[in-house]
Every structure is written in structure tokens, then in C-alpha cells.
Design an enzyme around this catalytic site. Structure first.
Site, short mmCIF file in Angstrom:
data_model
loop_
_atom_site.label_atom_id
_atom_site.label_comp_id
_atom_site.label_asym_id
_atom_site.label_seq_id
_atom_site.Cartn_x
_atom_site.Cartn_y
_atom_site.Cartn_z
N GLY A 46 27.84 34.11 44.49
CA GLY A 46 28.11 33.29 45.66
C GLY A 46 28.96 34.07 46.64
N GLN A 51 34.82 35.44 53.43
CA GLN A 51 35.05 36.64 52.60
C GLN A 51 34.57 37.92 53.29
OE1 GLN A 51 33.28 34.65 48.87
NE2 GLN A 51 34.84 35.99 48.02
N CYS A 94 36.32 36.13 41.36
CA CYS A 94 36.14 36.06 42.81
C CYS A 94 36.06 37.47 43.36
CB CYS A 94 37.30 35.31 43.45
SG CYS A 94 37.12 35.12 45.24
N LEU A 95 35.06 37.71 44.22
CA LEU A 95 34.89 39.04 44.80
C LEU A 95 36.11 39.44 45.65
CD1 LEU A 95 31.12 38.75 45.78
CD2 LEU A 95 32.09 40.09 43.89
N HIS A 136 33.68 26.40 44.08
CA HIS A 136 34.44 27.63 44.34
C HIS A 136 34.23 28.07 45.79
CE1 HIS A 136 35.70 31.88 43.01
NE2 HIS A 136 35.17 32.09 44.20
N GLU A 137 32.97 28.04 46.26
CA GLU A 137 32.66 28.49 47.63
C GLU A 137 33.20 27.51 48.68
OE1 GLU A 137 31.93 31.37 47.66
OE2 GLU A 137 30.98 31.63 45.70
N HIS A 140 36.74 28.05 49.33
CA HIS A 140 36.98 29.17 50.26
C HIS A 140 37.00 28.68 51.71
CE1 HIS A 140 37.17 32.92 48.00
NE2 HIS A 140 36.04 32.68 47.35
#
Ligand code: GNR
Ligand code: NI
Length: 184
Positions: A46, A51, A94-95, A136-137, A140
Site C-alpha cells: 500500500g 508518503q 511502513c515504508l 493503515h493507509e 496516513h
């Protein structure tokens, strides 16, 4: 099409709320393509636009794994309209917080309303990894990170390590040039 740079904790932009999208046009679809490219390259399941330093309410996701064919999904202005009372726990990463993983408890099922790539309204019910990833997204988009769901102690340790990593990776700060002594 391009792979974009992913911003990392403690970049303050990750703590900013993203802005709603008003028009679904070719420029937005190009941004979505860049997000897919960046997500698959990372690789991740995702990615939120913030990000890649674009604070707009847009996420992409592909929670398929193994030999199943890819299923790229884009969600514009996603909104959770229902969450189950039942909770489930998944290990998350998480990236934007590389190499940190922790178990996070969230609603097991959610229903999401959104616009698709053509600007059409859609709704979807999700469970399992897809529900976890969507939450999660969407976090963000509100400046929330998975570490915010952990104890202060665990979060503190992760933030400390992230700051140390950022310091090591960053170029040496430029020193201001000194005025020459005795120069008139
Ligand atoms: O690639 C990712 N994997 C992942 C695993 C468990 C729960 C959430 C995620 S999302 C993450 C990519 C990312 O940082 N998205 O914002
Ligand atoms: Ni993330």
C-alpha cells in the site's frame, strides 16, 4: 511514469492531514501511476500520496501475494463508513518507517466509501490483510502512523531509532562561512 522518493519518519509532512481531491483528471491518474510504480518497486502492499510528499487524499494498494495475479486498487478521498466491533491483530510495517514491525490491533472488518480512478463513487467491505492495509493507509491521510497504536514505550524506541537513522543518512550540515578575521 516515475518512481518517486518515499519520505521517512521524522519528516514532519507525515504528521500533516492530507487535502481532499476535487477533480479526478489526467494529472491525478498520472500521479496514481507513479504511486503504483513506487509501491511495487519498494516493494509494499500500500502507499498513501503523502508518503511521496503529495499531501492529497489518495491511496493505492495491492494486498495480493504469492502467485495470485496483481490487483492494483486506487482509492480517492476514502472514508470508513462502518467498522466491526470485532478486532484483529496483524503485524504491520511502513515504508516510511523502514525495518520496524509491530503487532497492531484494529477493527477486523470495515466498509469504505471512495472515488475510483474514473471519479465514480464506490463502496467496498474489506477484512483480513486488506482491511488492515486500508486502515493503515487512511491513517496516513490523517497524519497518523501505525506506531501511534503502540504503547508510548514502543513508539518512543522506534522514533528514537528513526531519528538516529535519519541523522546517519543525512548529508553533513553546511556550516555558515565564517567572516574573515581582520577583514575590513
Ligand atoms: O507494505 C506495507 N505492508 C504492510 C503490512 C502490514 C500492514 C500494513 C502495511 S502497509 C505497508 C506500506 C506502507 O507503508 N503503506 O503506507
Ligand atoms: Ni505506511
Amino acid at each position: 511514469m516515475a518512481i518517486r522518493e518515499i519520505i521517512k519518519l521524522p519528516d514532519p509532512m507525515l504528521r500533516q492531514a492530507s487535502e481532499p481531491i476535487h477533480t479526478v483528471d489526467a494529472e491525478l491518474r498520472a500521479l496514481i501511476e507513479d504511486m503504483f510504480e513506487t509501491m511495487y518497486d519498494a516493494p509494499g502492499i500500500g502507499l498513501a500520496a503523502v508518503q511521496i510528499a503529495v499531501p492529497r487524499r489518495l491511496i493505492v494498494l495491492d494486498a495480493t501475494r504469492g502467485d495470485t495475479p496483481p490487483n492494483p486498487m486506487a482509492f480517492i478521498n476514502p472514508q470508513i463508513v462502518w467498522s466491526s466491533e470485532a478486532l484483529s491483530t496483524h503485524e504491520e510495517g511502513c515504508l516510511s518507517i523502514p525495518e520496524e514491525y509491530a503487532e497492531v490491533e484494529r477493527p477486523a472488518q470495515i466498509r469504505v466509501r471512495f472515488l475510483d480512478r474514473d471519479g465514480a463513487e464506490g463502496e467496498m467491505t474489506a477484512d483480513g490483510l486488506l482491511a488492515t492495509c486500508l486502515q493503515h493507509e487512511i491513517d496516513h491521510l490523517n497524519g497518523v502512523l501505525f506506531i501511534d497504536h503502540l504503547s508510548r514505550l514502543k513508539r518512543g524506541l522506534i522514533v528514537k531509532r528513526a531519528k538516529k537513522q535519519a541523522k546517519m543518512g543525512a548529508p553533513a550540515p553546511k556550516r555558515p562561512e565564517r567572516a574573515k578575521m581582520g577583514a575590513a
